[in-house]
Design a protein around this motif. Structure first.
Motif, PDB file in Angstrom:
ATOM      1  N   ARG A 110     -10.491 -43.495  71.456  1.00 52.47           N
ATOM      2  CA  ARG A 110      -9.864 -43.834  70.189  1.00 52.47           C
ATOM      3  C   ARG A 110      -8.616 -42.969  70.023  1.00 52.47           C
ATOM      4  N   ILE A 131      -6.883 -48.310  69.129  1.00 52.70           N
ATOM      5  CA  ILE A 131      -5.760 -47.576  68.574  1.00 52.70           C
ATOM      6  C   ILE A 131      -5.345 -48.213  67.248  1.00 52.70           C
ATOM      7  N   PRO A 132      -5.093 -47.426  66.205  1.00 53.31           N
ATOM      8  CA  PRO A 132      -4.625 -48.000  64.937  1.00 53.31           C
ATOM      9  C   PRO A 132      -3.234 -48.619  65.088  1.00 53.31           C
ATOM     10  N   LYS A 133      -2.898 -49.534  64.212  1.00 51.94           N
ATOM     11  CA  LYS A 133      -1.577 -50.153  64.250  1.00 51.94           C
ATOM     12  C   LYS A 133      -0.468 -49.121  64.111  1.00 51.94           C
ATOM     13  N   ALA A 135      -0.538 -45.988  65.020  1.00 50.11           N
ATOM     14  CA  ALA A 135      -0.582 -44.919  66.026  1.00 50.11           C
ATOM     15  C   ALA A 135       0.368 -45.251  67.169  1.00 50.11           C
ATOM     16  N   TRP A 136       0.434 -44.337  68.157  1.00 51.74           N
ATOM     17  CA  TRP A 136       1.423 -44.492  69.227  1.00 51.74           C
ATOM     18  C   TRP A 136       0.834 -44.152  70.597  1.00 51.74           C
ATOM     19  N   SER A 193       3.816 -48.912  69.878  1.00 50.43           N
ATOM     20  CA  SER A 193       3.012 -48.828  68.660  1.00 50.43           C
ATOM     21  C   SER A 193       1.599 -49.290  68.997  1.00 50.43           C
ATOM     22  N   GLY A 194       0.676 -49.100  68.068  1.00 54.03           N
ATOM     23  CA  GLY A 194      -0.682 -49.542  68.317  1.00 54.03           C
ATOM     24  C   GLY A 194      -0.754 -51.024  68.624  1.00 54.03           C
ATOM     25  N   THR A 195      -0.032 -51.816  67.851  1.00 52.21           N
ATOM     26  CA  THR A 195      -0.020 -53.265  68.072  1.00 52.21           C
ATOM     27  C   THR A 195       0.542 -53.600  69.446  1.00 52.21           C
ATOM     28  N   ALA A 203      -4.300 -50.958  75.562  1.00 49.47           N
ATOM     29  CA  ALA A 203      -5.460 -50.742  74.703  1.00 49.47           C
ATOM     30  C   ALA A 203      -6.139 -52.091  74.494  1.00 49.47           C
ATOM     31  N   ILE A 206      -7.464 -52.978  67.945  1.00 48.69           N
ATOM     32  CA  ILE A 206      -6.923 -52.160  66.867  1.00 48.69           C
ATOM     33  C   ILE A 206      -8.065 -51.388  66.212  1.00 48.69           C
TER      34      ILE A 206
END
Length: 292
Positions: A110, A131-133, A135-136, A193-195, A203, A206
């Motif tokens: 994560r 990974i969150p949107k 995050a990097w 980016s996370g997205t 990854a 999300i």
């Protein structure tokens, strides 16, 4: 059991490890927020990879020895690896990656803040990566400071190319992109980016925002690291040299003498800024007592 059929990273000759680093860039420095932590980071099966790779925990980092000890405490069960790191020592990152790949249980990664440079190598060890949107993830080539004649530079270029190829192979295998495309992304120092990380195969999904929290104690540690950088610059070092110097110090980690190895950092420059760093360390101790 681990489900994704990824290989361990090959063991590379660490004789010149002083020369090879994943040093954080301006973009990473701006995006790294060390106060971000995993909401379940205190769980029984959590492995927290926070701060600079290769630095001990008390200095705001993590090394392979600490990860190995944590995995031994957890046992053979599934683990959740929480990552928020600007990168650091290539060989420590490689070692942590291999420790996670050898772990018999499921490895879920994560990325709660950023997984840059060596930390992105570690992230690739996950059977599942979330990974969150906001995050990097960042991939780029290894970095060095060097001096010497043309023969020395030819040898250094060979080392750099070998280490970059190992990383590119890993990213290509994990993402499904052709090797040449990964090389181009690394050459360009690609920030995802996370997205974008999910879209490009770095990854799998999300991560929900409620899986991330802010920790005040970690924030104090990161502020102290910035204090060290600022102090070394006041001592006469450039910003780039300051980062490299701090990366090479490794906070008391012993190294064997290597008289034939080129020095990775300008020793005179470090000496000039060392008194300022000592003052910063004094401030760090004061800040640490205040946050207890």
């Amino acid at each position: 059991m681990a489900t994704r059929k990824l290989h361990e990273m090959p063991e590379l000759d660490a004789a010149r490890r002083d020369l090879i680093q994943f040093v954080e860039s301006e973009g990473v420095a701006q995006r790294f927020n060390g106060a971000l932590q995993a909401a379940d980071g205190d769980g029984d099966n959590a492995v927290n990879v926070m701060g600079v790779i290769g630095w001990p925990e008390w200095a705001g980092g993590i090394d392979a020895k600490a990860v190995q000890q944590r995995l031994e405490e957890i046992g053979d069960g599934d683990v959740i690896v929480n990552i928020n790191s600007p990168g650091g020592d290539f060989f420590e990152g490689q070692a942590i990656h291999n420790l996670l790949r050898m772990h018999p249980g499921q490895v879920e990664v994560r990325v709660v803040g950023i997984a840059a440079s060596a930390a992105s190598v570690i992230a690739m060890a996950g059977d599942k990566i979330a990974i969150p949107k906001a995050a990097w993830m960042m991939i780029h080539n290894v970095w060095t400071i060097a001096m010497g004649d043309k023969q020395a530079f030819r040898a250094i270029i060979g080392d750099l190319e070998k280490f970059d190829q190992v990383s590119a192979d890993l990213y290509a295998e994990r993402s499904g992109h052709p090797f040449r495309k990964i090389v181009s992304m690394m050459d360009a120092e690609t920030m995802l980016s996370g997205t974008e990380a999910v879209e490009k195969g770095f990854a799998d999904e999300i991560l929900a925002s409620d899986k991330v929290k802010t920790g005040a104690k970690q924030a104090a540690t990161v502020s102290a690291r910035q204090l060290l950088l600022q102090a070394s610059q006041k001592g006469g070092l450039s910003r780039g040299t300051s980062r490299a110097a701090l990366a090479q110090l490794n906070f008391g980690k012993p190294r064997a003498a290597e008289p034939d190895t080129l020095r990775a950092v300008d020793t005179a420059g470090i000496t000039a800024g060392f008194s300022a760093i000592e003052q910063a360390l004094s401030e760090l101790r004061k800040a640490a007592f205040k946050t207890e």
